[in-house]
Design an enzyme around this catalytic site. Structure first.
Site, PDB file in Angstrom:
ATOM      1  N   ARG A 185       0.849  -1.188   0.000  1.00 45.30           N
ATOM      2  CA  ARG A 185       0.000   0.000   0.000  1.00 45.30           C
ATOM      3  C   ARG A 185       0.890   1.245   0.000  1.00 45.30           C
ATOM      4  O   ARG A 185       2.075   1.173   0.281  1.00 45.30           O
ATOM      5  CB  ARG A 185      -0.894   0.024   1.238  1.00 45.30           C
ATOM      6  N   LYS A 218      -2.192  -1.714   7.185  1.00 47.28           N
ATOM      7  CA  LYS A 218      -3.513  -1.159   7.474  1.00 47.28           C
ATOM      8  C   LYS A 218      -4.069  -1.750   8.751  1.00 47.28           C
ATOM      9  O   LYS A 218      -4.146  -2.968   8.915  1.00 47.28           O
ATOM     10  CB  LYS A 218      -4.460  -1.449   6.302  1.00 47.28           C
ATOM     11  N   HIS A 296      -2.840   2.374  -6.265  1.00 50.73           N
ATOM     12  CA  HIS A 296      -3.290   1.132  -5.634  1.00 50.73           C
ATOM     13  C   HIS A 296      -3.486   0.017  -6.651  1.00 50.73           C
ATOM     14  O   HIS A 296      -3.521  -1.159  -6.285  1.00 50.73           O
ATOM     15  CB  HIS A 296      -4.597   1.380  -4.875  1.00 50.73           C
ATOM     16  N   ARG A 299      -0.991  -2.779  -6.474  1.00 53.51           N
ATOM     17  CA  ARG A 299      -1.246  -3.804  -5.461  1.00 53.51           C
ATOM     18  C   ARG A 299      -2.241  -4.833  -5.995  1.00 53.51           C
ATOM     19  O   ARG A 299      -2.073  -6.032  -5.796  1.00 53.51           O
ATOM     20  CB  ARG A 299      -1.764  -3.140  -4.186  1.00 53.51           C
ATOM     21  N   HIS A 322      -4.172  -9.315   4.272  1.00 48.14           N
ATOM     22  CA  HIS A 322      -5.620  -9.329   4.437  1.00 48.14           C
ATOM     23  C   HIS A 322      -5.999 -10.252   5.587  1.00 48.14           C
ATOM     24  O   HIS A 322      -5.344 -11.278   5.808  1.00 48.14           O
ATOM     25  CB  HIS A 322      -6.307  -9.820   3.161  1.00 48.14           C
ATOM     26  N   TYR A 331      -9.815  -8.446  -4.944  1.00 45.41           N
ATOM     27  CA  TYR A 331      -8.695  -7.897  -5.707  1.00 45.41           C
ATOM     28  C   TYR A 331      -8.422  -8.685  -6.975  1.00 45.41           C
ATOM     29  O   TYR A 331      -7.835  -8.179  -7.916  1.00 45.41           O
ATOM     30  CB  TYR A 331      -7.428  -7.946  -4.852  1.00 45.41           C
TER      31      TYR A 331
END
Length: 358
Positions: A185, A218, A296, A299, A322, A331
């Site tokens: 990220r 994140k 992004h 990614r 994740h 994704y």
């Protein structure tokens, strides 16, 4: 003085006490001040929209509020609305919890009790499980090649011209290649230190560049940033070849040996997320990519291409940090070439087996 004879306070005073108590609860959980403040602001905004108080709110109020957010030119993204719904749900959980006595207080004062107004039928999580947006679609292999070629060519052009900027150009090229090759990220990339480059126990030949330790992943709601180690994979070993000369030859030219950052500016400060966004936007324009694509998408490309290379979904989920495999699935968007090859392999496998049985 018994409860029945206590003076009745105004509606607004009770509402303010609720918000203050909820904020105190969140701070007790060590949530950041900005998070607490933004949540307070949303609750007050919702109260103003409804023109009523929590003990009077209904699911219909949530639906009307959501419609107002998704109408007109100021339409909000689904992820933002989901965040709003989550905040409203948490506040209602707080005011309906008997441990905080708000149900009793509201019943005694107003003859009504607060209820949970967010449910599976009126929140984004139920309305839309997939939020794929075109600005985050994975790039094709040809698009990636064009992007990285342009960055490499820019370094050569600057170096041949004799102008300053070749070092910054090399930094930019290495940054975006690292973003893709490790599925990072924006903030994870910007916050990398040299010390975050680690060996890969499965490939000693890569030295200290076989994995990246992410310290600022994140964070889940109410928790600290999640850490993870991303292993380099052989399909992207060219990233290792790029990091090694950057760290050992180029970075020392900044003469900032006391600075831990992996990416430095000419002023010997850490490169900021905004600078990385601007860099991607510049390259995107130069090579003619869709203006809606964002950084992004690199990614997303990483996840998609790992799947195409045959890596197990669980491995990919761990690599990108994740919590759930379902998030990784959002994704994933394999290319048409990959689909065609997969179908061809399946056809050959099935029909060859049938012929052998005959």
């Amino acid at each position: 003085m018994s409860r029945a004879f206590r003076p009745r306070v105004g509606h607004s005073a009770v509402f303010e006490a609720m918000v203050t108590g909820w904020s105190r609860q969140q701070r007790s959980r060590q949530l950041g001040e900005r998070t607490v403040t933004s949540r307070e602001r949303l609750i007050r905004r919702f109260q103003g929209f409804c023109e009523s108080y929590p003990w009077e709110w209904t699911p219909g109020d949530v639906e009307d509020f959501t419609v107002s957010l998704t109408s007109g030119q100021g339409r909000l993204a689904l992820s933002t609305i989901r965040g709003y719904h989550l905040t409203l749900r948490m506040f209602c959980d707080y005011v309906t919890d008997s441990r905080y006595e708000w149900p009793t207080q509201c019943h005694d004062r107003f003859g009504q009790v607060p209820s949970q107004v967010c449910n599976e039928w009126n929140t984004v999580a139920h309305l839309n499980d997939y939020e794929g947006r075109r600005q985050r679609r994975p790039l094709t292999y040809r698009e990636l090649e064009s992007l990285f070629d342009w960055l490499d060519d820019r370094v050569d052009r600057i170096a041949r011209s004799g102008r300053k900027g070749a070092l910054a150009g090399l930094r930019d090229a290495t940054m975006l290649k690292t973003t893709y090759a490790f599925g990072l990220r924006r903030n994870e990339l910007a916050r990398l230190d040299v010390a975050d480059l680690r060996p890969n126990p499965h490939m000693r030949g890569w030295g200290s560049y076989g994995s990246v330790h992410v310290r600022y992943g994140k964070a889940a709601t109410g928790s600290l940033p999640r850490r993870r180690t991303v292993l380099a994979v052989p399909e992207f070993d060219w990233a290792v070849d790029g990091l090694k000369p950057w760290v050992e030859e180029a970075l020392p030219l900044y003469e900032a040996s006391g600075h831990p950052a992996l990416w430095l500016t000419e002023r010997r400060t850490r490169v900021k997320v905004r600078q990385i966004d601007d860099l991607f936007a510049t390259v995107r324009t130069k090579i003619g990519l869709d203006e809606h694509l964002s950084l992004h998408c690199l990614r997303h490309s990483y996840v998609t291409h790992l799947i195409e290379h045959g890596y197990p979904e669980r491995f990919v989920t761990e690599q990108v940090g994740h919590t759930c495999a379902s998030t990784t699935a959002i994704y994933t968007s394999v290319s048409n070439d990959f689909k065609n090859k997969t179908v061809q392999a399946a056809l050959a496998r099935v029909y060859q087996a049938d012929e052998k049985e005959r």
